[in-house]
Enzyme design. Sequence first.
Site, PDB file in Angstrom:
ATOM      1  N   THR A 177       0.789  -1.171  -0.008  1.00  0.00           N
ATOM      2  CA  THR A 177      -0.035   0.043   0.136  1.00  0.00           C
ATOM      3  C   THR A 177       0.982   1.233   0.098  1.00  0.00           C
ATOM      4  O   THR A 177       0.401   2.237  -0.263  1.00  0.00           O
ATOM      5  CB  THR A 177      -0.927   0.060   1.287  1.00  0.00           C
ATOM      6  OG1 THR A 177      -0.140  -0.350   2.278  1.00  0.00           O
ATOM      7  CG2 THR A 177      -2.143  -0.836   0.962  1.00  0.00           C
ATOM      8  N   ASP A 178       2.281   1.126   0.462  1.00  0.00           N
ATOM      9  CA  ASP A 178       3.069   2.173   0.513  1.00  0.00           C
ATOM     10  C   ASP A 178       3.105   3.057  -0.902  1.00  0.00           C
ATOM     11  O   ASP A 178       3.082   4.181  -0.751  1.00  0.00           O
ATOM     12  CB  ASP A 178       4.395   1.951   1.279  1.00  0.00           C
ATOM     13  CG  ASP A 178       5.362   0.788   0.631  1.00  0.00           C
ATOM     14  OD1 ASP A 178       4.534   0.049  -0.347  1.00  0.00           O
ATOM     15  OD2 ASP A 178       6.052   0.768   0.828  1.00  0.00           O
TER      16      ASP A 178
ATOM     17  N   GLY B  22      13.123 -10.094   6.595  1.00  0.00           N
ATOM     18  CA  GLY B  22      12.409  -9.250   6.337  1.00  0.00           C
ATOM     19  C   GLY B  22      12.115  -7.961   7.585  1.00  0.00           C
ATOM     20  O   GLY B  22      11.286  -7.633   7.458  1.00  0.00           O
TER      21      GLY B  22
ATOM     22  N   SER C 119      14.184  -5.736   8.256  1.00  0.00           N
ATOM     23  CA  SER C 119      14.724  -4.234   8.066  1.00  0.00           C
ATOM     24  C   SER C 119      16.318  -3.975   8.996  1.00  0.00           C
ATOM     25  O   SER C 119      16.224  -2.931   9.474  1.00  0.00           O
ATOM     26  CB  SER C 119      13.935  -3.330   8.182  1.00  0.00           C
ATOM     27  OG  SER C 119      12.970  -3.596   7.114  1.00  0.00           O
ATOM     28  N   SER C 120      17.008  -4.983   8.937  1.00  0.00           N
ATOM     29  CA  SER C 120      17.936  -4.743   9.693  1.00  0.00           C
ATOM     30  C   SER C 120      19.006  -3.564   9.033  1.00  0.00           C
ATOM     31  O   SER C 120      19.563  -2.743   9.640  1.00  0.00           O
ATOM     32  CB  SER C 120      18.949  -5.902   9.735  1.00  0.00           C
ATOM     33  OG  SER C 120      19.411  -6.570   8.434  1.00  0.00           O
ATOM     34  N   SER C 121      18.807  -3.303   7.838  1.00  0.00           N
ATOM     35  CA  SER C 121      19.524  -2.358   6.933  1.00  0.00           C
ATOM     36  C   SER C 121      19.199  -0.774   7.349  1.00  0.00           C
ATOM     37  O   SER C 121      19.702  -0.237   7.794  1.00  0.00           O
ATOM     38  CB  SER C 121      19.365  -2.608   5.584  1.00  0.00           C
ATOM     39  OG  SER C 121      18.008  -2.407   5.023  1.00  0.00           O
TER      40      SER C 121
ATOM     41  N   ASP D  30      10.290   1.634   6.673  1.00  0.00           N
ATOM     42  CA  ASP D  30      11.198   1.005   7.476  1.00  0.00           C
ATOM     43  C   ASP D  30      12.177   1.787   8.476  1.00  0.00           C
ATOM     44  O   ASP D  30      12.214   1.565   9.548  1.00  0.00           O
ATOM     45  CB  ASP D  30      12.347   0.010   6.728  1.00  0.00           C
ATOM     46  CG  ASP D  30      11.485  -0.952   5.723  1.00  0.00           C
ATOM     47  OD1 ASP D  30      10.419  -1.190   6.014  1.00  0.00           O
ATOM     48  OD2 ASP D  30      12.324  -1.450   4.679  1.00  0.00           O
TER      49      ASP D  30
END
Length: 401
Positions: free
Chosen positions: A49-50, A136, A138-140, A184
């Site tokens: 949706t983003d 998934g 979002s460690s980045s 994120d």
Amino acid sequence: MTPSAKSPKVPSLLTSQSAVAQKFRERFKSDPTIIVSSPGRINLIGEHTDYNNGFVLPAAIDKTISLAVSQRDDDQLHFLAADFNDIHAGTYTDFRKSTKLWPDYINGVLQQLQERGFPLTGLNIAIGGDIPSGAGLSSSAALECSVVFAVNELLGYGLSKMDMVRIAQAAENHFVGVKCGIMDQFASMFGKKNHAILLDCRNLKYEYVPFDLHQYAILLLDTQVKHSLASGEYNIRREQCEMGVRALRKIYPQVESLRDANRAMIEYTLRDMVPDVVYNRCKYVVEENLRLQVGCEALRRNDLVGFGKKMYASHTGLSKLYEVSCPELDYLVELAREEHAIIGARMMGGGFGGCTINLIRKPYINEVVQRLGDAFANRFGQKPLSHICNLSDGTHVVSAG
């Protein structure tokens, strides 16, 4: 290594931060000036949706990146990845991409700061954490947020949280080269314990929604698969949504994105104007935005069972209408529906692999994980990895000299 749902001896966050500080001392022969903790994130509902200017419902979790930092008296940038004892050296006068990738997230943030006119100094940085890689979570984004937050504190830039979110996102877009949205980094920076964040992707307005789990827990089941068609199919979905918007605008010029469409427009106008596949994509997005808003109302009433039903409906839409699921994800959700202890489940993330997110009654975690793992292994040859998450605060300083 991240303990699974069956492993009660989870290292405390303090232990993780202390370990990074100790590795910093060993490598750089001094104490860090600041230690920052930055969380990974989940998305409870609101997938794909983003980029349609819709709503998402992420939350920060208690899987984190810890970063220890101090200034140097030269132009050198020295980084240590404590978890695998890897080092990287460079300079802030010549940012270069690394073949190892992890330094790029740090350098990308520092380069963005420099491009915005903030003076840099040499830095010693050590990082470590317990965010499962490839799941998934979002460690980045957590790493990027930890860097910009720590350097802002260390060098006194006076940046707002939103400033830092935009810098972290820009680092990933322009230096790392991943065209991610803002969710994120936003969730990692703005997270609040025991709350989800209702984020409007059109204008970035947000609201904290209470998410008190009580006798429930958030269980992530990682399929450990990532099908290769994901990136190409992602771009196709975006184009299909844009095709639907172009068709709707011929009748409804006020529709600038699927955010502006409603069910009646989709059912009574769009359906006869576009191929079935485009209709299905647009139908999913419009319904997902509605599901998310109804789900938030359930959370405000502390109705987790009602919210869980919306999660199941979300997965059906993602699988049947948006077609971004895969056999492994579908099977885990199918198994979850048969478990009385699981009140909601869906795939999480872009799709074609990765995790399912499940709301599960705490007393049944071990037996359910065992049962689902055995059934999954019988079909696909390996058990999914399991992780229990709690909702946590966003990026913050945990120690300052």
